[in-house]
Structure formats: C-alpha cells, structure tokens
Scaffold this active site. Sequence first.
Site, PDB file in Angstrom:
ATOM      1  N   LYS A 171      -4.110   5.528   6.154  1.00  0.00           N
ATOM      2  CA  LYS A 171      -2.791   4.961   5.863  1.00  0.00           C
ATOM      3  C   LYS A 171      -1.899   6.000   5.167  1.00  0.00           C
ATOM      4  O   LYS A 171      -2.396   7.045   4.700  1.00  0.00           O
ATOM      5  CB  LYS A 171      -2.978   3.719   4.984  1.00  0.00           C
ATOM      6  CG  LYS A 171      -3.689   2.559   5.694  1.00  0.00           C
ATOM      7  CD  LYS A 171      -3.848   1.385   4.716  1.00  0.00           C
ATOM      8  CE  LYS A 171      -4.492   0.175   5.364  1.00  0.00           C
ATOM      9  NZ  LYS A 171      -4.619  -0.946   4.382  1.00  0.00           N
TER      10      LYS A 171
ATOM     11  N   TYR B 272      -0.463  -5.825  12.396  1.00  0.00           N
ATOM     12  CA  TYR B 272      -0.701  -6.825  11.344  1.00  0.00           C
ATOM     13  C   TYR B 272      -0.123  -8.162  11.800  1.00  0.00           C
ATOM     14  O   TYR B 272       1.050  -8.437  11.614  1.00  0.00           O
ATOM     15  CB  TYR B 272      -0.099  -6.370  10.015  1.00  0.00           C
ATOM     16  CG  TYR B 272      -0.887  -5.249   9.367  1.00  0.00           C
ATOM     17  CD1 TYR B 272      -2.230  -5.429   9.039  1.00  0.00           C
ATOM     18  CD2 TYR B 272      -0.296  -4.026   9.075  1.00  0.00           C
ATOM     19  CE1 TYR B 272      -2.969  -4.405   8.440  1.00  0.00           C
ATOM     20  CE2 TYR B 272      -1.025  -3.001   8.477  1.00  0.00           C
ATOM     21  CZ  TYR B 272      -2.357  -3.200   8.161  1.00  0.00           C
ATOM     22  OH  TYR B 272      -3.076  -2.197   7.565  1.00  0.00           O
TER      23      TYR B 272
ATOM     24  N   ARG C 147     -16.761   0.012   8.112  1.00  0.00           N
ATOM     25  CA  ARG C 147     -16.276  -0.818   6.990  1.00  0.00           C
ATOM     26  C   ARG C 147     -17.130  -0.617   5.732  1.00  0.00           C
ATOM     27  O   ARG C 147     -16.634  -0.715   4.619  1.00  0.00           O
ATOM     28  CB  ARG C 147     -16.151  -2.280   7.412  1.00  0.00           C
ATOM     29  CG  ARG C 147     -14.929  -2.466   8.324  1.00  0.00           C
ATOM     30  CD  ARG C 147     -14.705  -3.881   8.743  1.00  0.00           C
ATOM     31  NE  ARG C 147     -14.311  -4.768   7.667  1.00  0.00           N
ATOM     32  CZ  ARG C 147     -13.067  -4.938   7.208  1.00  0.00           C
ATOM     33  NH1 ARG C 147     -12.069  -4.230   7.722  1.00  0.00           N
ATOM     34  NH2 ARG C 147     -12.811  -5.803   6.258  1.00  0.00           N
TER      35      ARG C 147
ATOM     36  N   ARG D  85     -12.809   3.988  -0.519  1.00  0.00           N
ATOM     37  CA  ARG D  85     -11.907   3.335  -1.478  1.00  0.00           C
ATOM     38  C   ARG D  85     -12.462   3.422  -2.897  1.00  0.00           C
ATOM     39  O   ARG D  85     -11.704   3.580  -3.863  1.00  0.00           O
ATOM     40  CB  ARG D  85     -11.691   1.877  -1.066  1.00  0.00           C
ATOM     41  CG  ARG D  85     -10.806   1.743   0.186  1.00  0.00           C
ATOM     42  CD  ARG D  85     -10.839   0.333   0.738  1.00  0.00           C
ATOM     43  NE  ARG D  85      -9.918   0.131   1.858  1.00  0.00           N
ATOM     44  CZ  ARG D  85      -9.958  -0.933   2.658  1.00  0.00           C
ATOM     45  NH1 ARG D  85     -10.875  -1.869   2.479  1.00  0.00           N
ATOM     46  NH2 ARG D  85      -9.099  -1.056   3.656  1.00  0.00           N
TER      47      ARG D  85
ATOM     48  N   ASN E 186      -4.864   1.201  -0.239  1.00  0.00           N
ATOM     49  CA  ASN E 186      -6.323   1.358  -0.179  1.00  0.00           C
ATOM     50  C   ASN E 186      -6.774   2.367   0.884  1.00  0.00           C
ATOM     51  O   ASN E 186      -7.901   2.322   1.349  1.00  0.00           O
ATOM     52  CB  ASN E 186      -7.016   0.001  -0.020  1.00  0.00           C
ATOM     53  CG  ASN E 186      -6.565  -0.726   1.229  1.00  0.00           C
ATOM     54  OD1 ASN E 186      -5.860  -0.151   2.052  1.00  0.00           O
ATOM     55  ND2 ASN E 186      -6.987  -1.963   1.396  1.00  0.00           N
TER      56      ASN E 186
HETATM   57  O1  CDP Z   1      -8.205  -3.684   5.049  1.00  0.00           O
HETATM   58  P1  CDP Z   1      -9.179  -4.832   4.983  1.00  0.00           P
HETATM   59  O2  CDP Z   1      -9.692  -5.282   6.314  1.00  0.00           O
HETATM   60  O3  CDP Z   1     -10.274  -4.550   3.995  1.00  0.00           O
HETATM   61  O4  CDP Z   1      -8.349  -6.071   4.361  1.00  0.00           O
HETATM   62  P2  CDP Z   1      -7.470  -7.221   5.064  1.00  0.00           P
HETATM   63  O5  CDP Z   1      -7.872  -8.510   4.443  1.00  0.00           O
HETATM   64  O6  CDP Z   1      -7.502  -7.092   6.539  1.00  0.00           O
HETATM   65  O7  CDP Z   1      -6.003  -6.916   4.550  1.00  0.00           O
HETATM   66  C1  CDP Z   1      -5.252  -5.926   5.175  1.00  0.00           C
HETATM   67  C2  CDP Z   1      -4.580  -5.089   4.128  1.00  0.00           C
HETATM   68  O8  CDP Z   1      -3.633  -5.861   3.437  1.00  0.00           O
HETATM   69  C3  CDP Z   1      -5.458  -4.557   3.051  1.00  0.00           C
HETATM   70  O9  CDP Z   1      -6.132  -3.394   3.460  1.00  0.00           O
HETATM   71  C4  CDP Z   1      -4.480  -4.268   1.933  1.00  0.00           C
HETATM   72  O10 CDP Z   1      -3.900  -2.982   2.076  1.00  0.00           O
HETATM   73  C5  CDP Z   1      -3.377  -5.302   2.166  1.00  0.00           C
HETATM   74  N1  CDP Z   1      -3.330  -6.427   1.246  1.00  0.00           N
HETATM   75  C6  CDP Z   1      -2.232  -6.556   0.394  1.00  0.00           C
HETATM   76  O11 CDP Z   1      -1.339  -5.722   0.426  1.00  0.00           O
HETATM   77  N2  CDP Z   1      -2.141  -7.601  -0.478  1.00  0.00           N
HETATM   78  C7  CDP Z   1      -3.110  -8.539  -0.503  1.00  0.00           C
HETATM   79  N3  CDP Z   1      -3.017  -9.562  -1.363  1.00  0.00           N
HETATM   80  C8  CDP Z   1      -4.207  -8.434   0.365  1.00  0.00           C
HETATM   81  C9  CDP Z   1      -4.288  -7.377   1.239  1.00  0.00           C
HETATM   82 MG    MG Z   2      -8.442  -5.982   7.916  1.00  0.00          MG
END
Ligand code: CDP
Ligand code: MG
Length: 163
Positions: free
Chosen positions: A10, A50, A90, A107, A126
Amino acid sequence: MIQKTLVLIKPDGVQRGLIGEIIKRLEQRGLKIIAMKMVQADRILAEKHYTESITEKHGEKARISLIDYIMYGPVIAMVVQGSSAITLVRKIVGATFPGDADIGTIRGDFTHMSKARTRQINKGYNLVHASENEEDSKKEIGLWFSDKEIHDYKLSAEDYLLG
Ligand code: CDP
Ligand code: MG
C-alpha cells in the site's frame, strides 16, 4: 493446493521505503512472484477493489477512507503463487490492526498502530493488502492484472520449497 493471491504494498509501504523488505519476506518463504508492477490506482479501480464487503465488515466510513488511502500514492501490485498461498501470505502479513499483529509478521515488525487509533483517524495504515480467500483472489487478480501480465516459470529451488 497451489494457489495464487493478490498482494499490494500500500502507499504507506511504498512511501516508507519498505518495498524490498516486504518482497524479501515473500521470497524467503519460497513463494513465487508471477506478476508485479507499480500502479497509481484510480477511483474506479479502488472502488472495485474495496467493495461492499468492507462496508459490511467495518462500515461505510471505513470503506470511503480506505478507497482514498489506496489511491494516495502508487502501490506495488503482485501476484504471488505457492502452496496454500492465500493463507500463507496472510500469515506473513499479520493481523489487520498492526497493534495486534504478531512480531515476525510484516505488520508486526514494521508498524504498530492500534485498532483504537485506526478508528480515531479512520486510516488503517497497515502496509499490505493480501486476498482473503479463493473467490477474492480470483476477482482481485483480474482487477489488477491482465492474463498477459501473469507469468509462468520455474523457481530453481521449487522442488524443495513448494508442495
Ligand atoms: O487487510 P485485511 O484483510 O487484514 O483487513 P480487512 O478487514 O479486509 O480491511 C481492509 C483494510 O481496511 C484494512 O487492511 C485496513 O487498512 C482498513 N481498515 C480501516 O481503515 N479501518 C477499519 N476500522 C478497519 C479496516
Ligand atoms: Mg481484506
């Protein structure tokens, strides 16, 4: 099972100079990079990447800010292949909120922002995105890469690493 997964470094990972570190961790585990490029995502791509599933999980506010964040600067997009690559990548990446991520994960080793802080500033810095399951990886690879950009070759150590 041999799987393909989409990995994005990212904008925070690119801007912090962590491209090499992140790629190194995938390679050292024996994963094969079969596609890679630097991309400045436009809104159409970011919104397709997204989807509403983020809204369901974290709310629409998180999705909107995430779309801005992924477009904030160029990202490195990769397709990574290996045995159970989706789960393995992951594991290498670590938990969503870096403060919860284990030491030894990307991370966990390069950042530590808490879930509370992420919510407060509404920015989930992240470093990496990695597909969550087969369905997502197919969809995401198709969004970021054409078939022509995905390569087939043998790693010299493949017989020892894969499977
Ligand atoms: O990236 P990952 O699959 O671990 O997490 P996700 O649940 O798919 O969420 C996508 C991304 O959203 C995360 O990697 C965070 O960067 C962001 N996020 C956020 O900005 N605020 C939140 N409350 C939760 C997630
Ligand atoms: Mg995700």
